[in-house]
Design an enzyme around this catalytic site. Structure first.
Site, PDB file in Angstrom:
ATOM      1  N   ASN A 146     -33.521  34.851  -2.410  1.00  0.00           N
ATOM      2  CA  ASN A 146     -32.241  35.558  -2.285  1.00  0.00           C
ATOM      3  C   ASN A 146     -32.282  36.558  -1.132  1.00  0.00           C
ATOM      4  O   ASN A 146     -31.494  37.499  -1.090  1.00  0.00           O
ATOM      5  CB  ASN A 146     -31.915  36.291  -3.588  1.00  0.00           C
ATOM      6  N   LYS A 175     -32.509  41.698  -3.355  1.00  0.00           N
ATOM      7  CA  LYS A 175     -32.050  40.445  -2.750  1.00  0.00           C
ATOM      8  C   LYS A 175     -31.776  40.700  -1.261  1.00  0.00           C
ATOM      9  O   LYS A 175     -32.713  40.846  -0.506  1.00  0.00           O
ATOM     10  CB  LYS A 175     -30.881  39.890  -3.555  1.00  0.00           C
ATOM     11  N   GLU A 208     -19.433  39.255 -12.420  1.00  0.00           N
ATOM     12  CA  GLU A 208     -20.135  39.244 -11.150  1.00  0.00           C
ATOM     13  C   GLU A 208     -19.092  39.036 -10.063  1.00  0.00           C
ATOM     14  O   GLU A 208     -18.007  38.516 -10.344  1.00  0.00           O
ATOM     15  CB  GLU A 208     -21.158  38.092 -11.125  1.00  0.00           C
ATOM     16  N   ASP A 251     -20.864  43.298 -10.854  1.00  0.00           N
ATOM     17  CA  ASP A 251     -22.239  43.097 -10.385  1.00  0.00           C
ATOM     18  C   ASP A 251     -22.183  42.340  -9.047  1.00  0.00           C
ATOM     19  O   ASP A 251     -21.773  41.183  -8.994  1.00  0.00           O
ATOM     20  CB  ASP A 251     -23.001  42.289 -11.449  1.00  0.00           C
ATOM     21  N   HIS A 263     -25.278  39.159  -5.598  1.00  0.00           N
ATOM     22  CA  HIS A 263     -25.338  38.111  -4.573  1.00  0.00           C
ATOM     23  C   HIS A 263     -24.284  38.272  -3.485  1.00  0.00           C
ATOM     24  O   HIS A 263     -24.085  37.370  -2.669  1.00  0.00           O
ATOM     25  CB  HIS A 263     -25.224  36.739  -5.228  1.00  0.00           C
ATOM     26  N   SER A 304     -24.226  33.909  -9.755  1.00  0.00           N
ATOM     27  CA  SER A 304     -25.576  33.649  -9.269  1.00  0.00           C
ATOM     28  C   SER A 304     -25.958  32.175  -9.317  1.00  0.00           C
ATOM     29  O   SER A 304     -26.790  31.738  -8.535  1.00  0.00           O
ATOM     30  CB  SER A 304     -26.590  34.467 -10.061  1.00  0.00           C
ATOM     31  N   HIS A 315     -24.617  37.000 -15.705  1.00  0.00           N
ATOM     32  CA  HIS A 315     -26.082  37.022 -15.656  1.00  0.00           C
ATOM     33  C   HIS A 315     -26.682  37.576 -16.954  1.00  0.00           C
ATOM     34  O   HIS A 315     -26.083  38.413 -17.622  1.00  0.00           O
ATOM     35  CB  HIS A 315     -26.477  37.923 -14.477  1.00  0.00           C
TER      36      HIS A 315
HETATM   37  C1  LIG Z   1     -30.951  39.117  -9.767  1.00  0.00           C
HETATM   38  C2  LIG Z   1     -29.778  39.585 -10.540  1.00  0.00           C
HETATM   39  C3  LIG Z   1     -29.826  40.763 -11.294  1.00  0.00           C
HETATM   40  C4  LIG Z   1     -31.099  41.523 -11.521  1.00  0.00           C
HETATM   41  O1  LIG Z   1     -31.563  42.169 -10.384  1.00  0.00           O
HETATM   42  P1  LIG Z   1     -33.136  42.426 -10.215  1.00  0.00           P
HETATM   43  O2  LIG Z   1     -33.217  43.504  -9.231  1.00  0.00           O
HETATM   44  O3  LIG Z   1     -33.712  41.140  -9.757  1.00  0.00           O
HETATM   45  O4  LIG Z   1     -33.659  42.822 -11.559  1.00  0.00           O
HETATM   46  C5  LIG Z   1     -28.670  41.198 -11.904  1.00  0.00           C
HETATM   47  N1  LIG Z   1     -27.515  40.494 -11.798  1.00  0.00           N
HETATM   48  C6  LIG Z   1     -27.453  39.338 -11.114  1.00  0.00           C
HETATM   49  C7  LIG Z   1     -26.167  38.614 -11.041  1.00  0.00           C
HETATM   50  C8  LIG Z   1     -28.583  38.844 -10.474  1.00  0.00           C
HETATM   51  O5  LIG Z   1     -28.515  37.682  -9.833  1.00  0.00           O
END
Ligand SMILES: *Cc1c(COP(=O)(O)O)cnc(C)c1O
Length: 385
Positions: A44, A240, A177, A206, A209, A181, A130
């Site tokens: 990512n 990411k 989101e 969130d 991505h 993801s 997620h």
């Molecule tokens: C990767 C991810 C997380 C968690 O983030 P980390 O820093 O890897 O713990 C939370 N929400 C989504 C949508 C993700 O893809």
């Protein structure tokens, strides 16, 4: 009593066993696996910042100055200058009064949702949210409702019902989101914000991505769609596109202060190491700079080229190739690996049962020959499409 061996055998029989694969570093966008250099289409690291000289130098410099560890929780004696600088930078980019960082995005999601939700409140999530968001909602004592993926009609009905049932002082929180993801598609954030406002609900988005990928300075999809100010809590990860590690929320000051007072993943956990916070700050700085704009342009050019090569138009840097069966997805992933490409098979519970898939992620570090090679290898697979 249940033996772990039997549970593992059941997972293996269902094509659901997971194993760690040791990777060794190679120049981006490659990794080394069993001594072979292969092209990585699974990370990512959308802009390639995990190996950016300024990000790496920041991690080293902060470790040498402040030590390898932060020695205590943020609220005890672990709240260092670099954490505060990072939070000020995030709040500045997100145009909020404040921000708060956590050791991971998972910790940010679980800590924030459990801090904000209590019995009698309602949390309404997109079906494809997620695991960190689902776990946060479940751990809270709030009533949990789920709407089919991006289904505005059902979201509206759930919001109306929640408002009718709840006392006026009860909180109703919509969680989505911005870029999903595992689907790689986008949420209709403006329409979701309209609904949340109509029914007096708060909105939690969130951007894991979307950070670095969308937005005038890489802030995310909410900025790109002009709805940043309408999102109550903007959440994301620094692991990411920012190239480091950690999680954040950005919001108005009272929300941040409340989460700081109540989030157990923050209160009862050692602060992220200085090197991690410094790397994340450097990553955010690059991501929002003219160099970040160039990397974003390269990433979007790669997306367009890959779409032209494969006929699969992406809506983000994530391109799923849905196969369905777990074992077939594993076999396809293995065939791509033999051809020199690392593309993971994503299975339940990361995606719904029966929708196992290859998940291709593109980055600014990929070059034309990598995209052409993967397109050829994908074309040679029997993926049922
Ligand atoms: C990767 C991810 C997380 C968690 O983030 P980390 O820093 O890897 O713990 C939370 N929400 C989504 C949508 C993700 O893809």
């Amino acid at each position: 009593m249940r033996r772990p061996e039997d549970e593992l055998a059941a997972l293996r029989n269902a094509g659901l066993l997971r194993e760690l694969r040791r990777l060794d570093p190679a120049p981006l966008p490659c990794v080394r696996l069993d001594g072979r250099e292969i092209v990585n289409f699974s990370s990512n690291d959308y802009l390639g910042l995990s190996q950016h000289p300024e990000v790496v130098r920041a991690a080293r410099g902060a470790s040498e100055c402040h030590g390898a560890g932060s020695t205590a929780s943020r609220l005890v004696c672990g709240s260092l200058g670099v954490h505060h600088e990072l939070e000020a930078r995030i709040a500045g980019l997100k145009r909020t009064e404040a921000a708060l960082t956590f050791s991971s995005g998972y910790a940010a999601a679980v800590g924030t949702l459990t801090a904000l939700l209590e019995r009698g409140d309602t949390v309404i999530l997109d079906k494809l949210c997620h695991a960190s968001l689902i776990d946060g909602a479940r751990l809270s004592a709030a009533t949990m409702r789920v709407y089919p993926h991006n289904h505005l009609g059902k979201l509206g009905r759930l919001l109306a019902a929640a408002r009718e049932a709840a006392r006026p002082d009860r909180r109703v929180l919509v969680v989505t989101e911005s870029v999903f993801s595992m689907e790689g598609d986008r949420a209709p954030l403006a329409e979701i914000a309209d609904l949340a406002e109509r029914f007096g609900a708060e909105l939690f988005v969130d951007e894991a991505h979307a950070l670095g990928v969308f937005g005038a300075a890489g802030q995310g999809l909410a900025e790109e769609l002009g709805v940043q100010e309408r999102v109550t809590i903007q959440m994301g990860t620094l692991g990411k596109a920012a190239g480091a590690a950690g999680g954040y929320i950005a919001a108005a000051r009272p929300w941040i202060d409340l989460v700081l007072n109540k989030a157990r993943s923050l209160i009862f956990s050692t602060a992220p190491p200085p090197g991690q916070a410094a790397a994340a700050l450097a990553g955010m700085n690059v991501l929002a700079s003219p160099e970040g704009d160039e990397l974003r342009a390269t990433l979007h050019r790669n997306l367009a080229q890959f779409a032209a090569l494969t006929g699969r138009t992406g809506h983000s840097a994530i391109l799923p190739v849905v196969i369905g069966d777990n074992r077939a997805a594993l076999a396809a992933s293995r065939a791509l690996l033999d051809a020199g490409f690392l593309v993971p098979a994503i299975r339940y519970p990361s995606v719904p049962r029966g929708s196992a898939r290859l998940r291709v992620t593109l980055s600014a570090a990929h070059r034309a020959e990598h995209l052409e090679g993967l397109a050829r290898a994908l074309g040679g697979l029997n993926t049922g499409r």
